[in-house]
Scaffold this motif. Structure first.
Motif, PDB file in Angstrom:
ATOM      1  N   ALA A 173       0.960  -1.137  -0.141  1.00 37.23           N
ATOM      2  CA  ALA A 173       0.086  -0.244   0.109  1.00 37.23           C
ATOM      3  C   ALA A 173       0.628   1.297   0.338  1.00 37.23           C
ATOM      4  N   ALA A 174       1.570   1.046   0.727  1.00 39.27           N
ATOM      5  CA  ALA A 174       2.678   2.668   0.815  1.00 39.27           C
ATOM      6  C   ALA A 174       3.470   2.803  -0.701  1.00 39.27           C
ATOM      7  N   GLU A 175       3.848   1.366  -0.998  1.00 41.13           N
ATOM      8  CA  GLU A 175       4.785   1.618  -2.110  1.00 41.13           C
ATOM      9  C   GLU A 175       4.019   2.035  -3.508  1.00 41.13           C
ATOM     10  N   GLY A 176       2.838   1.706  -3.328  1.00 43.70           N
ATOM     11  CA  GLY A 176       2.052   1.749  -4.569  1.00 43.70           C
ATOM     12  C   GLY A 176       1.276   3.141  -4.450  1.00 43.70           C
ATOM     13  N   ILE A 177       0.758   3.744  -3.518  1.00 43.08           N
ATOM     14  CA  ILE A 177       0.291   5.325  -3.162  1.00 43.08           C
ATOM     15  C   ILE A 177       1.434   6.225  -3.549  1.00 43.08           C
ATOM     16  N   ALA A 178       3.166   5.844  -2.883  1.00 39.13           N
ATOM     17  CA  ALA A 178       3.989   6.968  -3.238  1.00 39.13           C
ATOM     18  C   ALA A 178       4.011   6.844  -4.896  1.00 39.13           C
ATOM     19  N   SER A 179       4.632   5.968  -5.266  1.00 41.03           N
ATOM     20  CA  SER A 179       4.859   5.835  -6.623  1.00 41.03           C
ATOM     21  C   SER A 179       3.492   6.393  -7.421  1.00 41.03           C
ATOM     22  N   GLY A 180       2.734   6.185  -7.138  1.00 39.88           N
ATOM     23  CA  GLY A 180       1.798   7.075  -7.342  1.00 39.88           C
ATOM     24  C   GLY A 180       1.570   8.843  -7.630  1.00 39.88           C
ATOM     25  N   PHE A 181       2.126   9.289  -7.031  1.00 39.68           N
ATOM     26  CA  PHE A 181       2.652  10.507  -6.548  1.00 39.68           C
ATOM     27  C   PHE A 181       3.662  11.069  -7.174  1.00 39.68           C
ATOM     28  N   GLY A 182       4.834   9.461  -7.707  1.00 37.76           N
ATOM     29  CA  GLY A 182       6.191  10.465  -8.192  1.00 37.76           C
ATOM     30  C   GLY A 182       6.734  10.062  -7.091  1.00 37.76           C
ATOM     31  N   ALA A 183       6.608   9.321  -5.704  1.00 40.29           N
ATOM     32  CA  ALA A 183       7.546   9.313  -5.231  1.00 40.29           C
ATOM     33  C   ALA A 183       8.173   7.745  -4.504  1.00 40.29           C
ATOM     34  N   VAL A 184       8.858   8.425  -2.961  1.00 39.94           N
ATOM     35  CA  VAL A 184       9.572   6.451  -3.133  1.00 39.94           C
ATOM     36  C   VAL A 184       8.935   6.506  -1.957  1.00 39.94           C
ATOM     37  N   ALA A 185       8.820   5.120  -1.322  1.00 43.01           N
ATOM     38  CA  ALA A 185       8.448   4.706  -0.471  1.00 43.01           C
ATOM     39  C   ALA A 185       9.265   3.605   0.789  1.00 43.01           C
ATOM     40  N   ASP A 186      10.403   4.406   1.834  1.00 42.10           N
ATOM     41  CA  ASP A 186      10.924   3.164   1.546  1.00 42.10           C
ATOM     42  C   ASP A 186      10.030   2.073   3.642  1.00 42.10           C
ATOM     43  N   PHE A 187       9.707   1.366   3.424  1.00 37.82           N
ATOM     44  CA  PHE A 187       9.038   0.967   4.710  1.00 37.82           C
ATOM     45  C   PHE A 187      10.014  -0.519   5.196  1.00 37.82           C
ATOM     46  N   ARG A 188      10.050  -0.241   6.284  1.00 37.39           N
ATOM     47  CA  ARG A 188      10.881  -1.219   7.286  1.00 37.39           C
ATOM     48  C   ARG A 188      10.321  -2.104   8.773  1.00 37.39           C
ATOM     49  N   TRP A 189      10.277  -3.052   8.391  1.00 35.85           N
ATOM     50  CA  TRP A 189       9.345  -3.961   9.757  1.00 35.85           C
ATOM     51  C   TRP A 189      10.261  -4.345  10.881  1.00 35.85           C
ATOM     52  N   HIS A 190       9.424  -4.434  12.356  1.00 32.06           N
ATOM     53  CA  HIS A 190      10.307  -4.810  13.243  1.00 32.06           C
ATOM     54  C   HIS A 190       9.558  -5.758  14.397  1.00 32.06           C
ATOM     55  N   PRO A 191       9.912  -7.066  13.667  1.00 34.89           N
ATOM     56  CA  PRO A 191       8.528  -7.755  14.497  1.00 34.89           C
ATOM     57  C   PRO A 191       9.251  -7.909  16.109  1.00 34.89           C
ATOM     58  N   TYR A 192       8.489  -7.831  17.226  1.00 38.39           N
ATOM     59  CA  TYR A 192       8.977  -7.626  18.363  1.00 38.39           C
ATOM     60  C   TYR A 192       8.947  -8.295  19.275  1.00 38.39           C
ATOM     61  N   VAL A 193       6.922  -8.670  19.787  1.00 38.43           N
ATOM     62  CA  VAL A 193       6.050  -9.821  20.261  1.00 38.43           C
ATOM     63  C   VAL A 193       5.360 -10.234  19.868  1.00 38.43           C
ATOM     64  N   SER A 194       5.500 -12.473  19.652  1.00 39.88           N
ATOM     65  CA  SER A 194       4.310 -12.640  18.931  1.00 39.88           C
ATOM     66  C   SER A 194       3.370 -12.866  20.169  1.00 39.88           C
ATOM     67  N   ILE A 195       2.419 -13.514  19.548  1.00 46.94           N
ATOM     68  CA  ILE A 195       0.875 -13.737  20.605  1.00 46.94           C
ATOM     69  C   ILE A 195       1.096 -14.478  21.292  1.00 46.94           C
ATOM     70  N   VAL A 196       0.161 -13.909  22.492  1.00 50.09           N
ATOM     71  CA  VAL A 196       0.256 -15.319  23.356  1.00 50.09           C
ATOM     72  C   VAL A 196      -0.377 -15.971  23.594  1.00 50.09           C
ATOM     73  N   ASP A 197      -0.614 -17.104  22.847  1.00 53.03           N
ATOM     74  CA  ASP A 197      -1.639 -17.513  21.962  1.00 53.03           C
ATOM     75  C   ASP A 197      -1.596 -19.475  22.821  1.00 53.03           C
ATOM     76  N   ASN A 198      -2.515 -19.350  24.041  1.00 53.70           N
ATOM     77  CA  ASN A 198      -2.622 -20.887  24.948  1.00 53.70           C
ATOM     78  C   ASN A 198      -2.886 -22.021  24.550  1.00 53.70           C
ATOM     79  N   ASP A 199      -2.451 -22.357  24.730  1.00 51.77           N
ATOM     80  CA  ASP A 199      -2.813 -23.979  24.526  1.00 51.77           C
ATOM     81  C   ASP A 199      -3.955 -24.612  25.251  1.00 51.77           C
ATOM     82  N   VAL A 200      -4.897 -25.138  23.914  1.00 55.72           N
ATOM     83  CA  VAL A 200      -6.423 -25.431  24.017  1.00 55.72           C
ATOM     84  C   VAL A 200      -6.000 -26.992  25.575  1.00 55.72           C
ATOM     85  N   ARG A 201      -5.406 -27.612  25.189  1.00 53.41           N
ATOM     86  CA  ARG A 201      -4.944 -29.139  26.086  1.00 53.41           C
ATOM     87  C   ARG A 201      -4.649 -28.585  27.628  1.00 53.41           C
TER      88      ARG A 201
END
Length: 388
Positions: free
Chosen positions: A278-306
């Motif tokens: 989405a960011a790159e597509g919108i930026a490109s449509g205006f003639g700009a460049v989007a630099d997107f960076r993702w930083h994984p931090y904490v997973s989901i607390v996913d409790n075991d049904v057992r």
């Protein structure tokens, strides 16, 4: 003195001991990865009770263990020990003596409670069918401590892990037990939009990154409403935007930062790429460049049904009430353990004065004995009923 009076006196002494532990920790908070004095206090209190301290390469935090007389698996009980950079405003007689630091998330309560569970289990070693390992984990608030515990080797031979967080809006004696997603994943993103700066009165000679950033922010919100199931829970929040330094100049670039929270693994996995597109597509449509960076931090607390049934049964047998709590979009690095071994995380009612991380946060200390009692009983029950 009658047997009943002796038993009551013993329980009163035990409760007073836990209160003293909690208040000592509360008075002397330490930040993530700096919990040196906290670690030594825990070590002293456990050693005083005859609980074995294991030698794992952790700079702060420690691992203790109670080995039962009867054979069985190893399970773990975890407490986090770090405080926050919050200036305390509770007015308590045992308030923080360290300026600008406070146990504003109740980790002092978690630690004292799990020491209490260790004391109770130490007295039942002769009938214990297996081993209970206690993880007093550092650096939860910076989401690094669980990884350090894993790297130390402390999870080797551990078959399952259990933990808790205090819940200010639940009454003392109430335990929140929910299978599946209890607390959200918490990840961070950064986004830079590179356009062409220029005179604010001559915008046609520029590629305005502020206008583009506005379009991207609006576009990101449609990812949740149009690309994730309406029965799922996720949120994208832009929390910072910086661009420009003059009233009559269109800047060359704009910086955005924010967080994504999700309760379903598939959403956590696909949202970053959807945001990038989405960011790159919108930026490109205006003639700009989007630099997107993702930083994984904490997973989901996913409790075991057992484990849900055995947790609920333990609550009932100990005379406590259990409820199915609403999921919370806060992050918790207990989730890291659940990516490695089966686990379950519960909420313990403490009737808090404020929500987590507030300068006036406090809780009812009666909840200490409840948590100690519950986790000791849970460990015994899990080991008794263990099926590989």
């Amino acid at each position: 003195m009658t047997e009943t009076q002796t038993d009551t006196q013993t329980k009163t002494g035990f409760y007073e001991k836990l209160v003293a532990y909690r208040r000592e920790l509360h008075t002397h908070p330490e930040l993530s990865a700096k919990e040196f004095a906290t670690t030594e206090r825990i070590r002293y209190w456990l050693t005083e009770e005859g609980v074995t301290i294991l030698d794992f390469p952790l700079e702060t935090g420690l691992i203790a263990e109670i080995v039962g007389a009867l054979p069985g698996p190893t399970i773990a009980l975890r407490a986090d020990i770090d405080a926050l950079p919050v200036k305390e405003a509770t007015g308590l007689p045992f308030a923080s003596e360290t300026e600008g630091l406070m146990h504003a998330c109740g980790h002092d309560y978690h630690t004292a409670s799990m020491i209490g569970a260790a004391i109770l289990l130490q007295g039942k070693k002769a009938s214990l069918k297996g081993t209970v390992r206690f993880i007093f984990q550092p650096a939860e608030e910076i989401a690094q401590g669980a990884k350090w515990v894993e790297e130390s080797g402390a999870l080797k031979e551990v078959s399952a892990i259990f933990g808790m967080h205090n819940k200010p809006d639940l009454p003392v004696g109430t335990i929140g037990i929910r299978e599946g997603g209890l607390m959200a994943s918490a990840d961070r993103f950064e986004l830079e939009i590179h356009g062409v700066g220029g005179h604010a009165g001559i915008p046609d000679s520029t590629i305005d990154p502020i206008v583009i950033a506005s379009q991207i922010i609006t576009g990101l919100q449609t990812i949740i409403s149009r690309n994730t199931s309406p029965f799922h829970n996720a949120v994208i929040s832009v929390t910072q935007i910086h661009g420009g330094n003059s009233w009559n100049v269109i800047p060359e670039k704009v910086y955005l930062e924010g967080t994504v929270r999700a309760f379903q693994k598939e959403d956590r996995e696909k949202i970053p790429e959807l945001m990038r597109r989405a960011a790159e597509g919108i930026a490109s449509g205006f003639g700009a460049v989007a630099d997107f960076r993702w930083h994984p931090y904490v997973s989901i607390v996913d409790n075991d049904v057992r484990f849900k049934a055995i947790l609920a049964e333990t609550a009932e047998e100990q005379g406590y009430r259990f409820v199915e709590p609403k999921p919370v979009a806060g992050g918790e690095d207990f989730a890291h353990y659940q990516t490695l071994i089966p686990g379950f995380f519960v909420f313990m009612g403490v009737e808090g004065t404020r929500e987590w991380h507030h300068p006036e946060f406090n809780l009812k200390e009666e909840a200490l004995a409840v948590a100690a009692d519950y986790f000791a009983a849970l460990a015994i029950k899990v080991l008794d009923q263990w099926k590989a």
